[in-house]
Design an enzyme around this catalytic site. Structure first.
Site, mmCIF file in Angstrom:
data_model
loop_
_atom_site.group_PDB
_atom_site.id
_atom_site.type_symbol
_atom_site.label_atom_id
_atom_site.label_comp_id
_atom_site.label_asym_id
_atom_site.label_seq_id
_atom_site.Cartn_x
_atom_site.Cartn_y
_atom_site.Cartn_z
ATOM 1 N N ARG A 8 0.882 -1.185 0.000
ATOM 2 C CA ARG A 8 0.000 0.000 0.000
ATOM 3 C C ARG A 8 0.911 1.224 0.000
ATOM 4 O O ARG A 8 1.760 1.369 0.882
ATOM 5 C CB ARG A 8 -0.933 0.021 1.222
ATOM 6 N N ASP A 58 -2.583 9.394 7.140
ATOM 7 C CA ASP A 58 -1.737 8.354 6.543
ATOM 8 C C ASP A 58 -0.334 8.861 6.243
ATOM 9 O O ASP A 58 0.617 8.085 6.188
ATOM 10 C CB ASP A 58 -2.384 7.805 5.280
HETATM 11 O O1 MRU Z 1 -7.729 2.612 3.737
HETATM 12 P P1 MRU Z 1 -7.542 2.610 5.210
HETATM 13 O O2 MRU Z 1 -8.704 2.038 5.957
HETATM 14 O O3 MRU Z 1 -6.233 1.999 5.605
HETATM 15 O O4 MRU Z 1 -7.465 4.142 5.593
HETATM 16 C C1 MRU Z 1 -7.326 4.489 6.945
HETATM 17 C C2 MRU Z 1 -7.296 5.943 7.177
HETATM 18 O O5 MRU Z 1 -7.375 6.747 6.270
HETATM 19 C C3 MRU Z 1 -7.071 6.378 8.594
HETATM 20 O O6 MRU Z 1 -7.755 7.561 8.873
HETATM 21 C C4 MRU Z 1 -5.562 6.611 8.806
HETATM 22 O O7 MRU Z 1 -4.836 5.509 8.381
HETATM 23 C C5 MRU Z 1 -5.239 6.905 10.209
HETATM 24 S S1 MRU Z 1 -5.411 5.509 11.252
HETATM 25 C C6 MRU Z 1 -4.897 5.964 12.806
#
Ligand code: MRU
Length: 344
Positions: A88, A242
């Site tokens: 990812r 992220d």
């Molecule tokens: O696609 P995801 O579910 O991994 O995306 C998660 C998010 O965007 C969260 O807000 C981010 O990773 C922060 S988690 C503490």
């Protein structure tokens, strides 16, 4: 919430978040390749949780063959890192964790392979537990910030997007960590949860966590935040991240920037809660953040049923960027900061 990411006797056991809130199931992983696939398929998701999983996946990789010496192990691990980094692209915590594991591997080439594996295990454990500790501090700093800005009277209504809770972090949570602490401190009395299309992390995961914690919540669709802000129903927005670039631009789940723009229009403070591992000081700004593009099926299908006519075109960026100017503060384990240089 426990047992989200667990390593025992050569097995990485993940709570399978794809099945929540309907079923509690676990996925056992034995190889780095399987762990990379689990990250890509979102068995585990959320930036810090992806980082922790990658650290244990790296450890799995180091156990996959009977390496005779450091050199053969090191050579093999290059491929393992590559696979993990490709799983990812947006959450920088993944690279942060892989970098730390590589550094541990390379710390002393004179060591026996078994000793290096022990060190990798220790490192993965310390990444997991230090991230959970960081979350708890984020919760406390966030709650103090709410007290400072709104006073001690309470009754705050907080909106959050996606899931930045225990599930996303291996334990406790960043944005939900602040909400948890603020609720315990008597400041927050309701949480508005954006459903978070297309993967529904808000509806499925954040509601699940809030329910477990007995924190009152209201689920809304992604088109509703501006409406409730215009009615004065939302006091503050708190989201996770992220990747936070050097200039403060922040990548988070698709839809976040729309919420930030609405919040600024209606003078609702917008906060980003994230550990230091989410700050990417090598990334100047929003143009340098890779945005993951996911499958069209995620948009076109709901519960395996296609919702649009055949041949409907769609795009599916998993994240968007909220520009720094829209963010009132970053709630970190080192305190609430206004600019990223306060961390350097
Ligand atoms: O696609 P995801 O579910 O991994 O995306 C998660 C998010 O965007 C969260 O807000 C981010 O990773 C922060 S988690 C503490």
């Amino acid at each position: 919430m426990e047992n989200i990411i667990n390593y025992k006797k050569g097995q990485l056991i993940l709570l399978d978040q794809r099945n929540l809130p309907y079923k509690i199931t676990y996925k056992k992983l034995l190889t780095a390749k399987a762990a990379a696939a689990a990250i890509g398929d979102m068995v585990v998701r959320g930036a810090p949780a992806i980082g922790i999983t990658a650290a244990y996946a790296y450890l799995l990789g180091s156990r996959e063959k009977d390496f005779k010496n450091y050199k053969t192990l090191e050579n093999y691990m290059k491929n393992v890192s590559e696979k993990l980094l490709a799983s990812r692209p947006t959450a920088v915590n993944l690279k942060w964790a892989v970098d730390l594991m590589e550094k541990t591997l390379r710390a002393d080439p004179e060591l026996l392979v078994d000793k290096i594996r022990d060190n990798l295990f220790e490192k993965a454990e310390s990444i997991k537990y230090s991230e959970i500790e960081a979350n708890k501090k984020i919760g406390q700093y966030g709650s103090s910030e709410l007290k400072k800005v709104f006073g001690e009277d309470g009754n705050l209504k907080i909106l959050t997007h996606c899931n930045a809770g225990a599930l996303a972090t291996g334990g406790w949570g960043t944005a939900l960590g602040v909400i948890r602490s603020g609720f315990k401190d008597g400041l927050i009395d309701e949480v508005y949860v954006d459903e978070t299309r297309p993967r529904m992390q808000g509806a499925r995961l954040t509601c699940f966590e809030l329910k477990e914690e007995n924190i009152p919540y209201t689920l809304i669709t992604d088109g509703m935040p501006a409406h409730f802000m215009s009615l004065g129903n939302i006091d503050a927005v708190i989201v996770g991240a992220d990747r936070i670039a050097l200039n403060g631009d922040t990548a988070n789940k698709i839809g976040t920037s729309m919420v930030a723009i609405a919040a600024n229009y209606y003078n609702v403070p917008f906060y980003v809660a994230a550990p230091v591992s989410t700050f990417d000081f090598n990334c100047p700004g929003r143009k340098d953040i890779a945005i993951e593009e996911r499958s069209h099926e995620e948009v076109l299908f709901i519960n395996k049923k296609q919702i649009s006519p055949e041949e409907t075109r769609t795009v599916n960026p998993a994240f968007d960027i909220t520009q720094k100017g829209l963010i009132k503060g970053y709630i970190t384990e080192k305190g609430v900061i206004r600019n990223t240089d306060e961390l350097q």
